[in-house]
Design a protein around this motif. Structure first.
Motif, PDB file in Angstrom:
ATOM      1  N   ARG A 107       0.829  -1.207   0.000  1.00  0.00           N
ATOM      2  CA  ARG A 107       0.000   0.000   0.000  1.00  0.00           C
ATOM      3  C   ARG A 107       0.864   1.257   0.000  1.00  0.00           C
ATOM      4  O   ARG A 107       0.561   2.232  -0.676  1.00  0.00           O
ATOM      5  CB  ARG A 107      -0.911   0.033   1.224  1.00  0.00           C
ATOM      6  CG  ARG A 107      -1.813  -1.147   1.353  1.00  0.00           C
ATOM      7  CD  ARG A 107      -3.178  -0.903   0.714  1.00  0.00           C
ATOM      8  NE  ARG A 107      -3.932  -2.142   0.705  1.00  0.00           N
ATOM      9  CZ  ARG A 107      -4.714  -2.552   1.690  1.00  0.00           C
ATOM     10  NH1 ARG A 107      -4.855  -1.818   2.772  1.00  0.00           N
ATOM     11  NH2 ARG A 107      -5.367  -3.682   1.590  1.00  0.00           N
ATOM     12  N   TRP A 108       1.916   1.223   0.795  1.00  0.00           N
ATOM     13  CA  TRP A 108       2.805   2.377   0.895  1.00  0.00           C
ATOM     14  C   TRP A 108       3.360   2.745  -0.483  1.00  0.00           C
ATOM     15  O   TRP A 108       3.329   3.904  -0.889  1.00  0.00           O
ATOM     16  CB  TRP A 108       3.962   2.040   1.842  1.00  0.00           C
ATOM     17  CG  TRP A 108       4.836   3.205   2.143  1.00  0.00           C
ATOM     18  CD1 TRP A 108       5.912   3.630   1.424  1.00  0.00           C
ATOM     19  CD2 TRP A 108       4.691   4.107   3.231  1.00  0.00           C
ATOM     20  NE1 TRP A 108       6.462   4.728   2.010  1.00  0.00           N
ATOM     21  CE2 TRP A 108       5.728   5.044   3.123  1.00  0.00           C
ATOM     22  CE3 TRP A 108       3.809   4.211   4.298  1.00  0.00           C
ATOM     23  CZ2 TRP A 108       5.898   6.074   4.033  1.00  0.00           C
ATOM     24  CZ3 TRP A 108       3.985   5.230   5.210  1.00  0.00           C
ATOM     25  CH2 TRP A 108       5.009   6.150   5.067  1.00  0.00           C
ATOM     26  N   ASP A 117       2.300  10.092   5.952  1.00  0.00           N
ATOM     27  CA  ASP A 117       1.137   9.250   5.656  1.00  0.00           C
ATOM     28  C   ASP A 117       1.120   7.964   6.490  1.00  0.00           C
ATOM     29  O   ASP A 117       0.159   7.200   6.416  1.00  0.00           O
ATOM     30  CB  ASP A 117       1.130   8.858   4.169  1.00  0.00           C
ATOM     31  CG  ASP A 117       0.951  10.045   3.256  1.00  0.00           C
ATOM     32  OD1 ASP A 117       0.111  10.903   3.557  1.00  0.00           O
ATOM     33  OD2 ASP A 117       1.679  10.119   2.232  1.00  0.00           O
ATOM     34  N   ARG A 120      -1.932   7.301   8.723  1.00  0.00           N
ATOM     35  CA  ARG A 120      -3.146   7.132   7.914  1.00  0.00           C
ATOM     36  C   ARG A 120      -3.192   5.733   7.293  1.00  0.00           C
ATOM     37  O   ARG A 120      -4.213   5.033   7.377  1.00  0.00           O
ATOM     38  CB  ARG A 120      -3.221   8.193   6.818  1.00  0.00           C
ATOM     39  CG  ARG A 120      -4.454   8.039   5.911  1.00  0.00           C
ATOM     40  CD  ARG A 120      -4.451   9.060   4.779  1.00  0.00           C
ATOM     41  NE  ARG A 120      -3.276   9.022   3.943  1.00  0.00           N
ATOM     42  CZ  ARG A 120      -3.079   8.152   2.951  1.00  0.00           C
ATOM     43  NH1 ARG A 120      -3.986   7.229   2.689  1.00  0.00           N
ATOM     44  NH2 ARG A 120      -1.979   8.190   2.215  1.00  0.00           N
ATOM     45  N   ILE A 121      -2.093   5.311   6.704  1.00  0.00           N
ATOM     46  CA  ILE A 121      -2.051   3.993   6.058  1.00  0.00           C
ATOM     47  C   ILE A 121      -2.195   2.888   7.093  1.00  0.00           C
ATOM     48  O   ILE A 121      -2.943   1.925   6.897  1.00  0.00           O
ATOM     49  CB  ILE A 121      -0.776   3.833   5.215  1.00  0.00           C
ATOM     50  CG1 ILE A 121      -0.856   4.771   4.005  1.00  0.00           C
ATOM     51  CG2 ILE A 121      -0.579   2.393   4.767  1.00  0.00           C
ATOM     52  CD1 ILE A 121       0.384   4.827   3.169  1.00  0.00           C
ATOM     53  N   GLY A 123      -3.706   3.146   9.922  1.00  0.00           N
ATOM     54  CA  GLY A 123      -5.105   3.210  10.353  1.00  0.00           C
ATOM     55  C   GLY A 123      -6.043   2.536   9.364  1.00  0.00           C
ATOM     56  O   GLY A 123      -6.987   1.845   9.758  1.00  0.00           O
ATOM     57  N   GLU A 124      -5.792   2.733   8.068  1.00  0.00           N
ATOM     58  CA  GLU A 124      -6.604   2.082   7.037  1.00  0.00           C
ATOM     59  C   GLU A 124      -6.475   0.565   7.122  1.00  0.00           C
ATOM     60  O   GLU A 124      -7.472  -0.159   6.994  1.00  0.00           O
ATOM     61  CB  GLU A 124      -6.208   2.584   5.647  1.00  0.00           C
ATOM     62  CG  GLU A 124      -6.612   4.021   5.382  1.00  0.00           C
ATOM     63  CD  GLU A 124      -6.010   4.580   4.097  1.00  0.00           C
ATOM     64  OE1 GLU A 124      -5.273   3.845   3.390  1.00  0.00           O
ATOM     65  OE2 GLU A 124      -6.263   5.760   3.809  1.00  0.00           O
ATOM     66  N   LEU A 125      -5.251   0.080   7.327  1.00  0.00           N
ATOM     67  CA  LEU A 125      -5.045  -1.368   7.472  1.00  0.00           C
ATOM     68  C   LEU A 125      -5.752  -1.893   8.717  1.00  0.00           C
ATOM     69  O   LEU A 125      -6.361  -2.960   8.695  1.00  0.00           O
ATOM     70  CB  LEU A 125      -3.557  -1.697   7.554  1.00  0.00           C
ATOM     71  CG  LEU A 125      -2.775  -1.616   6.259  1.00  0.00           C
ATOM     72  CD1 LEU A 125      -1.301  -1.869   6.517  1.00  0.00           C
ATOM     73  CD2 LEU A 125      -3.308  -2.606   5.252  1.00  0.00           C
ATOM     74  N   SER A 126      -5.665  -1.145   9.777  1.00  0.00           N
ATOM     75  CA  SER A 126      -6.324  -1.528  11.022  1.00  0.00           C
ATOM     76  C   SER A 126      -7.839  -1.585  10.829  1.00  0.00           C
ATOM     77  O   SER A 126      -8.497  -2.527  11.273  1.00  0.00           O
ATOM     78  CB  SER A 126      -5.958  -0.529  12.117  1.00  0.00           C
ATOM     79  OG  SER A 126      -6.524  -0.901  13.344  1.00  0.00           O
ATOM     80  N   ASP A 127      -8.376  -0.592  10.133  1.00  0.00           N
ATOM     81  CA  ASP A 127      -9.821  -0.573   9.860  1.00  0.00           C
ATOM     82  C   ASP A 127     -10.221  -1.769   8.999  1.00  0.00           C
ATOM     83  O   ASP A 127     -11.257  -2.396   9.233  1.00  0.00           O
ATOM     84  CB  ASP A 127     -10.220   0.725   9.145  1.00  0.00           C
ATOM     85  CG  ASP A 127     -10.120   1.948  10.042  1.00  0.00           C
ATOM     86  OD1 ASP A 127     -10.000   1.788  11.284  1.00  0.00           O
ATOM     87  OD2 ASP A 127     -10.142   3.070   9.490  1.00  0.00           O
ATOM     88  N   GLU A 128      -9.406  -2.081   7.998  1.00  0.00           N
ATOM     89  CA  GLU A 128      -9.695  -3.216   7.119  1.00  0.00           C
ATOM     90  C   GLU A 128      -9.697  -4.527   7.900  1.00  0.00           C
ATOM     91  O   GLU A 128     -10.584  -5.365   7.733  1.00  0.00           O
ATOM     92  CB  GLU A 128      -8.670  -3.265   6.000  1.00  0.00           C
ATOM     93  CG  GLU A 128      -8.955  -4.312   4.953  1.00  0.00           C
ATOM     94  CD  GLU A 128      -7.954  -4.261   3.813  1.00  0.00           C
ATOM     95  OE1 GLU A 128      -7.745  -5.335   3.209  1.00  0.00           O
ATOM     96  OE2 GLU A 128      -7.392  -3.201   3.525  1.00  0.00           O
TER      97      GLU A 128
END
Length: 151
Positions: A107-108, A117, A120-121, A123-128
């Motif tokens: 993703r990075w 970033d 943010r990235i 956090g997105e992985l954690s949310d997923e």
């Protein structure tokens, strides 16, 4: 955090040495697009620990309630995958850590992220992962397959 993160990084570097070396060696040429790999590992390990419920205390109407490892959906999926074998369960935690390192790296690089970033990235992985675990996956392999779909 600390000791678990160190053990996860050592596991990743020894068990998945080609992947680890590839991630480290393929950091972008521009310094502003690089990320601290070991710091990322520590953060991922800490995030995964929260998904296991190490330690989680929630406030209920009746007062604080401690949720143990066995109460989390991740722990249940791991237990259904390996049974009561603690060493096998630890190995699956480290495997998930290794997968998360691959996903973070992918993703990075795909978004050409900068150091700013990072949260943010992550956090997105954690949310997923949270969305995946909310579906109460039956088996650990389902979690891994879903995370690797976009790599």
């Amino acid at each position: 955090g600390g000791l678990l993160s160190l053990r996860a990084l050592v596991y990743w570097a020894t068990t998945h040495s080609e992947t680890a070396r590839g991630i480290i060696d393929s950091q972008p040429a521009l310094v502003e697009n690089q990320y601290p790999v070991c710091t990322a590992g520590i953060a991922i390990s800490a995030h995964l620990s929260t998904f296991l419920g190490i330690p989680v205390i929630t406030l209920q109407k009746t007062g604080p309630v401690a949720l143990g490892i066995a109460d989390s959906n991740l722990a249940k999926a791991i237990a259904r995958s390996v049974g009561p074998d603690e060493f096998a369960a630890e190995g699956l935690f480290f495997e998930l850590f290794s997968v998360m390192m691959r996903v973070l790296d992918s993703r990075w690089k795909s978004v050409k992220a900068t150091y700013f970033d990072f949260n943010r990235i992550l956090g997105e992985l954690s949310d997923e992962l949270s969305v995946l675990l909310d579906k109460n996956p039956y088996h650990f392999s389902h979690i891994v397959k879903q995370l690797l779909v976009k790599v």
